[in-house]
Scaffold this motif. Sequence first.
Motif, PDB file in Angstrom:
ATOM      1  N   THR A 330      -0.468  41.359 -80.381  1.00 21.13           N
ATOM      2  CA  THR A 330       0.704  41.772 -80.095  1.00 21.13           C
ATOM      3  C   THR A 330       0.890  43.084 -79.354  1.00 21.13           C
ATOM      4  O   THR A 330      -0.006  43.960 -79.676  1.00 21.13           O
ATOM      5  CB  THR A 330       1.447  42.080 -81.431  1.00 21.13           C
ATOM      6  OG1 THR A 330       1.546  40.973 -82.198  1.00 21.13           O
ATOM      7  CG2 THR A 330       2.827  42.455 -81.561  1.00 21.13           C
ATOM      8  N   SER A 331       1.444  43.079 -78.126  1.00 15.01           N
ATOM      9  CA  SER A 331       1.289  44.397 -77.286  1.00 15.01           C
ATOM     10  C   SER A 331       2.661  44.268 -76.988  1.00 15.01           C
ATOM     11  O   SER A 331       3.466  43.683 -76.868  1.00 15.01           O
ATOM     12  CB  SER A 331       0.293  44.090 -76.423  1.00 15.01           C
ATOM     13  OG  SER A 331       0.508  42.799 -75.415  1.00 15.01           O
ATOM     14  N   ASN A 332       2.988  45.728 -76.359  1.00 17.45           N
ATOM     15  CA  ASN A 332       4.204  46.229 -75.672  1.00 17.45           C
ATOM     16  C   ASN A 332       4.791  44.999 -74.510  1.00 17.45           C
ATOM     17  O   ASN A 332       4.132  44.653 -73.679  1.00 17.45           O
ATOM     18  CB  ASN A 332       4.205  47.560 -75.118  1.00 17.45           C
ATOM     19  CG  ASN A 332       4.085  48.499 -76.137  1.00 17.45           C
ATOM     20  OD1 ASN A 332       4.280  48.292 -77.259  1.00 17.45           O
ATOM     21  ND2 ASN A 332       3.583  49.622 -75.744  1.00 17.45           N
ATOM     22  N   GLY A 333       6.113  44.649 -74.968  1.00 21.39           N
ATOM     23  CA  GLY A 333       6.485  43.651 -73.807  1.00 21.39           C
ATOM     24  C   GLY A 333       6.134  42.437 -74.085  1.00 21.39           C
ATOM     25  O   GLY A 333       6.576  41.357 -73.286  1.00 21.39           O
ATOM     26  N   HIS A 334       5.480  41.736 -75.022  1.00 21.17           N
ATOM     27  CA  HIS A 334       4.981  40.365 -75.571  1.00 21.17           C
ATOM     28  C   HIS A 334       5.328  40.065 -76.626  1.00 21.17           C
ATOM     29  O   HIS A 334       5.460  41.034 -77.537  1.00 21.17           O
ATOM     30  CB  HIS A 334       3.485  40.375 -75.098  1.00 21.17           C
ATOM     31  CG  HIS A 334       3.102  40.581 -73.803  1.00 21.17           C
ATOM     32  ND1 HIS A 334       3.146  39.896 -72.610  1.00 21.17           N
ATOM     33  CD2 HIS A 334       2.510  41.604 -73.134  1.00 21.17           C
ATOM     34  CE1 HIS A 334       2.886  40.244 -71.671  1.00 21.17           C
ATOM     35  NE2 HIS A 334       2.393  41.525 -71.881  1.00 21.17           N
ATOM     36  N   PRO A 337       2.416  36.642 -81.662  1.00 21.04           N
ATOM     37  CA  PRO A 337       1.541  35.556 -81.381  1.00 21.04           C
ATOM     38  C   PRO A 337       1.623  34.259 -81.653  1.00 21.04           C
ATOM     39  O   PRO A 337       1.124  33.309 -81.130  1.00 21.04           O
ATOM     40  CB  PRO A 337       0.118  36.031 -82.491  1.00 21.04           C
ATOM     41  CG  PRO A 337       0.503  37.482 -82.468  1.00 21.04           C
ATOM     42  CD  PRO A 337       2.084  37.499 -82.786  1.00 21.04           C
ATOM     43  N   ASP A 338       2.828  34.073 -82.386  1.00 17.00           N
ATOM     44  CA  ASP A 338       3.260  32.362 -82.573  1.00 17.00           C
ATOM     45  C   ASP A 338       4.129  32.076 -81.323  1.00 17.00           C
ATOM     46  O   ASP A 338       4.408  31.018 -81.255  1.00 17.00           O
ATOM     47  CB  ASP A 338       3.844  32.471 -84.088  1.00 17.00           C
ATOM     48  CG  ASP A 338       2.980  32.345 -85.087  1.00 17.00           C
ATOM     49  OD1 ASP A 338       1.719  32.276 -84.970  1.00 17.00           O
ATOM     50  OD2 ASP A 338       3.468  32.603 -86.286  1.00 17.00           O
ATOM     51  N   ASP A 339       4.474  33.206 -80.639  1.00 13.26           N
ATOM     52  CA  ASP A 339       5.056  32.442 -79.396  1.00 13.26           C
ATOM     53  C   ASP A 339       4.175  32.230 -78.299  1.00 13.26           C
ATOM     54  O   ASP A 339       3.022  33.086 -78.093  1.00 13.26           O
ATOM     55  CB  ASP A 339       6.061  33.573 -78.945  1.00 13.26           C
ATOM     56  CG  ASP A 339       7.274  33.849 -79.961  1.00 13.26           C
ATOM     57  OD1 ASP A 339       7.665  33.266 -80.767  1.00 13.26           O
ATOM     58  OD2 ASP A 339       7.640  35.151 -80.103  1.00 13.26           O
ATOM     59  N   LEU A 340       4.380  31.265 -77.313  1.00 10.59           N
ATOM     60  CA  LEU A 340       3.675  31.050 -76.094  1.00 10.59           C
ATOM     61  C   LEU A 340       4.237  32.079 -75.126  1.00 10.59           C
ATOM     62  O   LEU A 340       5.478  31.846 -74.704  1.00 10.59           O
ATOM     63  CB  LEU A 340       3.847  29.608 -75.515  1.00 10.59           C
ATOM     64  CG  LEU A 340       3.030  29.274 -74.312  1.00 10.59           C
ATOM     65  CD1 LEU A 340       1.585  29.293 -74.422  1.00 10.59           C
ATOM     66  CD2 LEU A 340       3.350  27.668 -74.000  1.00 10.59           C
ATOM     67  N   ASP A 341       3.597  32.896 -74.410  1.00  6.77           N
ATOM     68  CA  ASP A 341       3.968  33.865 -73.482  1.00  6.77           C
ATOM     69  C   ASP A 341       2.927  34.044 -72.668  1.00  6.77           C
ATOM     70  O   ASP A 341       1.677  34.607 -72.745  1.00  6.77           O
ATOM     71  CB  ASP A 341       3.966  35.097 -74.342  1.00  6.77           C
ATOM     72  CG  ASP A 341       4.397  36.342 -73.334  1.00  6.77           C
ATOM     73  OD1 ASP A 341       4.290  36.038 -72.084  1.00  6.77           O
ATOM     74  OD2 ASP A 341       4.686  37.417 -73.736  1.00  6.77           O
TER      75      ASP A 341
END
Length: 410
Positions: A330-334, A337-341
């Motif tokens: 998890t980082s700024n702007g993202h 972790p359960d999301d595909l990014d």
Amino acid sequence: MTHAVDVPQYPMPRNVERCPFDPAEKLFEIQRVDGLRRVRIWDGTQPWLVTRHADVRAVMASPHVSADTDNPAYPHSSAAIKARRARAKTFFTEDGAAHDIPRRALARDFTAKRMQGMREVVQTVTDQCIDEMLAGPKPTDLVEALALPVPSVMICELLGVPYHEHDRFQVLTKVFTAATSTAQDTVAAAEEMLEMIAVVIDGKMDNPTDDTLSRLVVEQLIPGHMTNEEIARMGLLLLTAGHETSANMIALGTAALLSNPAQAALIRNSDDPAVVAGAVEELLRYLTIVHSGARRVAIDDFEIAGTEIHAGDGLILDFGTANRDTAAFTSNGHGEPDDLDISRPARHHLAFSFGVHQCLGQQLARVELQVVYSTLLKRIPTLALAEPLENLEYKTDMSIYGLHRLPVTW
């Protein structure tokens, strides 16, 4: 640290209807509560399950653990896999020099530079498969049309195994990876594949060509550093891992992208190689197809996450859950972790393992995935699933997660 009395069975079933790309919900509970816990496996033993990203990396890098499958306390995935490894053990399940020397003998064939040099061949094979798809009926099965042929051609090309053997080794690999395979079936499949590769090796004694097996014959077999059997075992490992993992990533990754059209569009609409390279790292993290955990055994007492691990304790490193660890991804702007990014910085994922035993063929896999995802989405912009996501047949019955079939249309 005090651990819950609950000793769940491992592996744990996924909730495919809720989200086929997520690890089992129970794994996230263990990760949240204490990070590691005793679990019960097929033979009744209770190894430690490690689920947090930092802890998995620490264990994989620790001198206090062993990958040696001959250790009586090693927590094998199944009776069948235990029997196969007893018959056809490879350097990947060895420690020290027994691992390092054979790995060094192969390393130069799998460098990032050499794999990048094969990009044009991967592109040609991918385009040929897509040409045949577009000329054929629809819907079509992407597994048979694209996901299996591309990595199969490439690993045959690299090793020097005739491509006409691909049907045979794909069938044998299914026996290796099926949870329902018996020990007898698995050993028989290993024997057949070793015999097949040994014949190829014999042919290269008099007629070496520009491939990995030929080089091993010239540099290792003829001088007496390795036997035919030892090289055949290396070939078995590379042949099975070299097509099975990439094939499943191609199919499952395509399903994930088609289920996330905004993410697919970012790849389709970009000409920046860095975009698709980042997408591949994120898909590797998000999907983590090695879903039965890496296995180790403690050879010394040591501590992990405040818990004492004793010599003789088995350990299972759950890469899939570690790759969804909020603390690591998890980082700024993202998103979570359960999301595909696909814009997420994800290169520190564990999909290729970590430490000295990390995947030898990872650079080839990266090239294959980058070429296939980008080419497929650009050449067939209307590509779509031909069946609902929840109706697809997932490989919950295999040690490598993926799809048995992927019907697509356009």
